[in-house]
Each structure stands twice: as structure tokens, then as C-alpha cells.
Design a protein around this motif. Structure first.
Motif, PDB file in Angstrom:
ATOM      1  N   UNK A   1      -2.656  11.976 -12.974  1.00  0.00           N
ATOM      2  CA  UNK A   1      -2.916  12.019 -14.409  1.00  0.00           C
ATOM      3  C   UNK A   1      -4.288  11.421 -14.656  1.00  0.00           C
ATOM      4  N   UNK A   2      -5.202  12.230 -15.171  1.00  0.00           N
ATOM      5  CA  UNK A   2      -6.585  11.798 -15.358  1.00  0.00           C
ATOM      6  C   UNK A   2      -6.858  11.522 -16.831  1.00  0.00           C
ATOM      7  N   UNK A   3      -6.786  10.255 -17.193  1.00  0.00           N
ATOM      8  CA  UNK A   3      -7.044   9.826 -18.573  1.00  0.00           C
ATOM      9  C   UNK A   3      -8.289   8.953 -18.657  1.00  0.00           C
ATOM     10  N   UNK A   4      -8.357   7.919 -17.846  1.00  0.00           N
ATOM     11  CA  UNK A   4      -9.433   6.926 -17.941  1.00  0.00           C
ATOM     12  C   UNK A   4     -10.805   7.518 -17.609  1.00  0.00           C
ATOM     13  N   UNK A   5     -11.814   7.048 -18.352  1.00  0.00           N
ATOM     14  CA  UNK A   5     -13.205   7.449 -18.119  1.00  0.00           C
ATOM     15  C   UNK A   5     -14.065   6.192 -18.030  1.00  0.00           C
TER      16      UNK A   5
ATOM     17  N   UNK B   1      -8.556   6.727 -11.113  1.00  0.00           N
ATOM     18  CA  UNK B   1      -7.351   7.545 -11.158  1.00  0.00           C
ATOM     19  C   UNK B   1      -6.617   7.481  -9.819  1.00  0.00           C
ATOM     20  N   UNK B   2      -5.332   7.119  -9.857  1.00  0.00           N
ATOM     21  CA  UNK B   2      -4.524   7.086  -8.647  1.00  0.00           C
ATOM     22  C   UNK B   2      -4.340   8.495  -8.090  1.00  0.00           C
ATOM     23  N   UNK B   3      -4.636   8.664  -6.802  1.00  0.00           N
ATOM     24  CA  UNK B   3      -4.530   9.933  -6.075  1.00  0.00           C
ATOM     25  C   UNK B   3      -5.572  10.967  -6.490  1.00  0.00           C
ATOM     26  N   UNK B   4      -6.593  10.554  -7.246  1.00  0.00           N
ATOM     27  CA  UNK B   4      -7.586  11.512  -7.735  1.00  0.00           C
ATOM     28  C   UNK B   4      -8.334  12.209  -6.608  1.00  0.00           C
ATOM     29  N   UNK B   5      -8.566  11.518  -5.516  1.00  0.00           N
ATOM     30  CA  UNK B   5      -9.395  12.095  -4.448  1.00  0.00           C
ATOM     31  C   UNK B   5      -8.648  13.101  -3.588  1.00  0.00           C
TER      32      UNK B   5
ATOM     33  N   UNK C   1      -3.110  19.006  -8.129  1.00  0.00           N
ATOM     34  CA  UNK C   1      -2.875  19.301  -9.540  1.00  0.00           C
ATOM     35  C   UNK C   1      -3.277  18.081 -10.357  1.00  0.00           C
ATOM     36  N   UNK C   2      -4.195  18.296 -11.294  1.00  0.00           N
ATOM     37  CA  UNK C   2      -4.722  17.196 -12.104  1.00  0.00           C
ATOM     38  C   UNK C   2      -4.414  17.471 -13.567  1.00  0.00           C
ATOM     39  N   UNK C   3      -3.701  16.526 -14.204  1.00  0.00           N
ATOM     40  CA  UNK C   3      -3.428  16.644 -15.634  1.00  0.00           C
ATOM     41  C   UNK C   3      -4.570  15.933 -16.362  1.00  0.00           C
ATOM     42  N   UNK C   4      -5.475  16.718 -16.902  1.00  0.00           N
ATOM     43  CA  UNK C   4      -6.698  16.178 -17.492  1.00  0.00           C
ATOM     44  C   UNK C   4      -6.547  16.047 -19.001  1.00  0.00           C
TER      45      UNK C   4
END
Length: 384
Positions: free
Chosen positions: A131-135, A165-169, A173-176
Motif C-alpha cells: 500500500x503506497x500512501x506516504x510521500x 513503503x513496506x515491500x515497495x521494492x 501489485x501496488x495500491x497507489x
């Protein structure tokens, strides 16, 4: 270590949830604890562990039965997070599979087509989600995000950056979380499912203070095109999805903090029973007894608080302030207990090879993500 006290008298978890807990414990004890120091942060072996987690049946517990899942409540995420925190492996490999809150967003707002496509792969461990929320300039204030999604015909064009983001790398599937209407702040935010192999997506790992084999990273999105069908929920409906997810996230982080403190206490009690100074075991000194007694009282109070929150969730009576208070108190308590425990280890506690050392460093982030302690105090005060 996988022994636990949550199944003791007064446990708020159901028989089915306790069976799920045993499944999680078995997976951790077999696949993680014997070799967690050798598990790489990424690569084929890491992927294989995800598949093993799928085979064990611990992924995607909230996916409805019609899509192959168990249709369990978000409390299974809480159990998974707690049990991982109760293991010495957590301080090295990080959250790992305890990131199923991303799945709950798909279940809440995803179309049947998206669930048909992705649910089987989530359950099997074939795909990794995040889950990609933080910037860089938007953390606890989610409305400050700058990532945009502009609709062009049957597609959205996404531009922006996500970080921490945890597991971002390694996510497939990325929930942006994006701004589909920047003029409306929170009401103009939406969630889009982005496959990581789409042109314009760049993933990069980040080195953190804790979790030597963890998966924290960032994602760059440059003119990334996704179909309108990849919208999760309604356009402008991100806040509704995020509110329930963040409440569940705070509860599972609180559970993980409690579990880490319990593990630190148990390891320390075992240590001071055999470590000697001036001809006596450390446990014979009154200071040691007092510190461990204080920690024990904190743990018992923390467990009661945690169980109370779980009961409120089950009764549908757990408010934003409740989850904020639970996370605030448990994370602040855990650092107090763990710090006092490490002190009793002396120089040995400062050595990276000792589990207590990595418990200490990995615990620090729990007061930051999912809402900092300062933000949580604001939420609680707002409810008064």
C-alpha cells in the motif's frame, strides 16, 4: 520463539482465530526462526518464502470464500502481526507477510474482475502487494500527497513518488493513493491498483535503522498508465477505504508492540537467571527484580488493553480514538519495557548477534508508522 500468552484466560479470539494463530506459529517456527539470519532481503529465496506462506494458508485470510479465501475478519491480520512480533525473526526480516491490510482494500473496494484476477495469486503467494500512501512531504497528513492521476479516456495517467513503503521494492501489485482532483484535498483522493511491470514504474529499496533483511522501499511513477477498471472503490473515495484500513493497522501495530515487549521480557528473565555478577545471578539483585516486576505489570495491563480493543472491534464499537489510544499506549509501553530489558543485558545487549539488540532497533519504528504518537494524541484529543 512462538510460545504466547494470548490464549490465556479471557482471550477475545474465537476458536477459528486461534486455529489460524497455530497455523501462523507453525509457519514461523518451521520456515523463519531456524534460519532468519540467512534469509535475504530480496531475490528468489524471498519469493519462495511467500509461496510457502501461501501454501501454509496464512495469506489473504480476509478474501471472501467465493474468491477462494476464508472470508475472515481483519482480526486475522492482527493475529498474524502479533505472532510475527513475538518471534525473534521479526527484528531481522521486518513485517514480511504481515501486510495483508493491502488485501483488505482490494476486498472492500475492488471490482469482481480485479478480485477474480488477483485473489488466487494473493492466496498462493505468487504476488506480493504493498500500500503506497506516504510521500517525502506527506506522512501522517495524507491529504498533503502530491501524486496525481489524470483521466484520459479509459485510462489514468499517474505521476508521483511514494516512500517508506513496506515491500515497495519487490511488490507486484501496488495500491497507489493519488489525487484525482487536487482541488478537493481529502475528497479528491482515490486508490488505483498499479501492476509494477507497467512502463514508468521504478522500485528502489531503502536502508533502514532496523530490519537488516527488511523490505522498505520507494516507488517512482512517471506517466504510468492504468485502465479505469483498476480503480479501487469510487473516485474520490480513498479516505473511506483508508479510514478503516488505518484503524485496523493501528491495532495490529499495537499488537506487534505488545508481542515484542513480551518476547524481550521472556528472553531477559531467562538471561538474568544464568548471568552472574559478584558471585550472584542478576536475578538475585533487587534492582533486577524491580525492573522485571514493573515490566510484568506493564505487560499485563497492555494485554488487557489490547484484548479490550479486540472485543470492541468484534462488537462494532471500536472508534478511531480507541485504535489511536491502543496503538499509542502499547507502542510507548513496549519501548519502555524493551529498553529496561536491554539494560539488564549489559554490553551483551549492544551486540548485534543478540536477539534483544534487534528487538530494540526494530521496535523504534512502531511509534512512527501507522500514525506517529504525536498525531495519535491529536486524534484522541479531538474526540474529547
Amino acid at each position: 520463539m512462538t510460545d504466547s500468552t494470548t490464549a490465556s484466560w479471557g482471550s477475545p479470539f474465537t476458536e477459528e482465530e486461534e486455529l489460524y494463530r497455530e497455523t501462523v506459529r507453525t509457519f514461523i517456527s518451521r520456515e523463519l526462526e531456524p534460519r532468519y539470519l540467512e534469509i535475504p532481503a530480496r531475490g528468489p529465496e524471498r519469493r519462495q518464502l511467500w509461496r510457502k506462506a501461501g501454501e501454509a494458508g496464512i495469506l489473504g485470510a480476509c478474501i471472501p470464500e467465493e474468491f477462494g479465501g476464508a472470508g475472515a475478519s481483519t482480526l486475522c491480520n492482527v493475529i498474524l502481526s502479533y505472532e510475527l512480533g513475538r518471534s525473534a525473526s521479526y527484528g531481522t526480516i521486518g513485517s514480511f507477510v504481515a501486510t495483508d491490510l493491502a488485501t483488505s482494500m482490494l476486498v472492500q473496494g475492488g471490482s469482481k474482475a480485479l478480485l477474480d484476477r488477483w485473489a488466487p495469486k494473493i492466496l498462493s503467494g505468487e504476488v506480493v502487494q504493498c500500500l503506497a500512501l506516504t510521500e517525502p512531504n506527506a506522512g501522517s497528513d495524507a491529504t498533503a500527497i502530491r501524486t496525481t492521476a489524470v483521466r484520459e479516456g479509459d485510462e489514468y495517467v499517474i505521476n508521483g513518488q511514494k516512500t517508506f513503503i513496506t515491500n515497495a521494492d519487490m511488490a507486484d501489485v501496488i495500491y497507489v493513493v493519488v489525487k484525482t482532483d487536487p482541488t478537493k484535498r481529502g475528497r479528491g483522493m482515490s486508490v488505483l491498483l498499479v501492476e509494477s511491470d507497467r512502463p514508468g514504474v521504478t522500485q528502489r529499496p531503502l536502508k533502514t535503522m532496523g530490519f537488516p533483511a527488511g523490505n522498505t522501499g520507494e516507488v517512482y511513477l512517471e506517466n504510468v498508465r492504468v485502465p479505469v477498471g483498476n480503480l479501487i472503490g469510487e473516485e474520490g473515495g480513498a479516505f473511506k477505504l483508508l479510514s478503516s484500513s488505518l484503524d485496523a493497522d493501528r491495532l495490529q501495530i499495537g499488537g506487534r508492540a505488545l508481542a515484542q515487549a513480551e518476547l524481550a521480557h521472556q528472553l531477559t528473565v531467562d538471561y538474568v537467571k544464568q548471568r552472574k555478577a559478584f558471585g550472584h545471578t542478576l536475578l538475585e539483585f533487587q534492582n533486577t527484580q524491580f525492573k522485571l516486576a514493573e515490566a510484568k505489570a506493564d505487560l499485563e495491563a497492555g494485554r488487557a488493553f489490547f484484548h479490550s480493543a479486540v472485543r470492541k472491534v468484534r462488537a462494532g464499537q471500536c472508534s478511531e480514538a480507541d485504535t489511536a489510544m491502543t496503538k499509542l499506549w502499547l507502542t510507548e509501553m513496549s519501548v519502555r519495557v524493551i529498553d529496561n530489558c536491554l539494560q539488564l543485558w549489559g554490553g551483551a545487549g549492544f551486540m548485534d548477534e543478540m536477539p534483544i539488540s534487534r528487538i530494540y532497533t526494530s521496535n523504534r519504528v512502531l511509534r512512527i508508522y501507522g500514525g506517529t504518537s504525536e498525531i495519535l494524541k491529536m486524534l484522541i484529543a479531538r474526540s474529547l
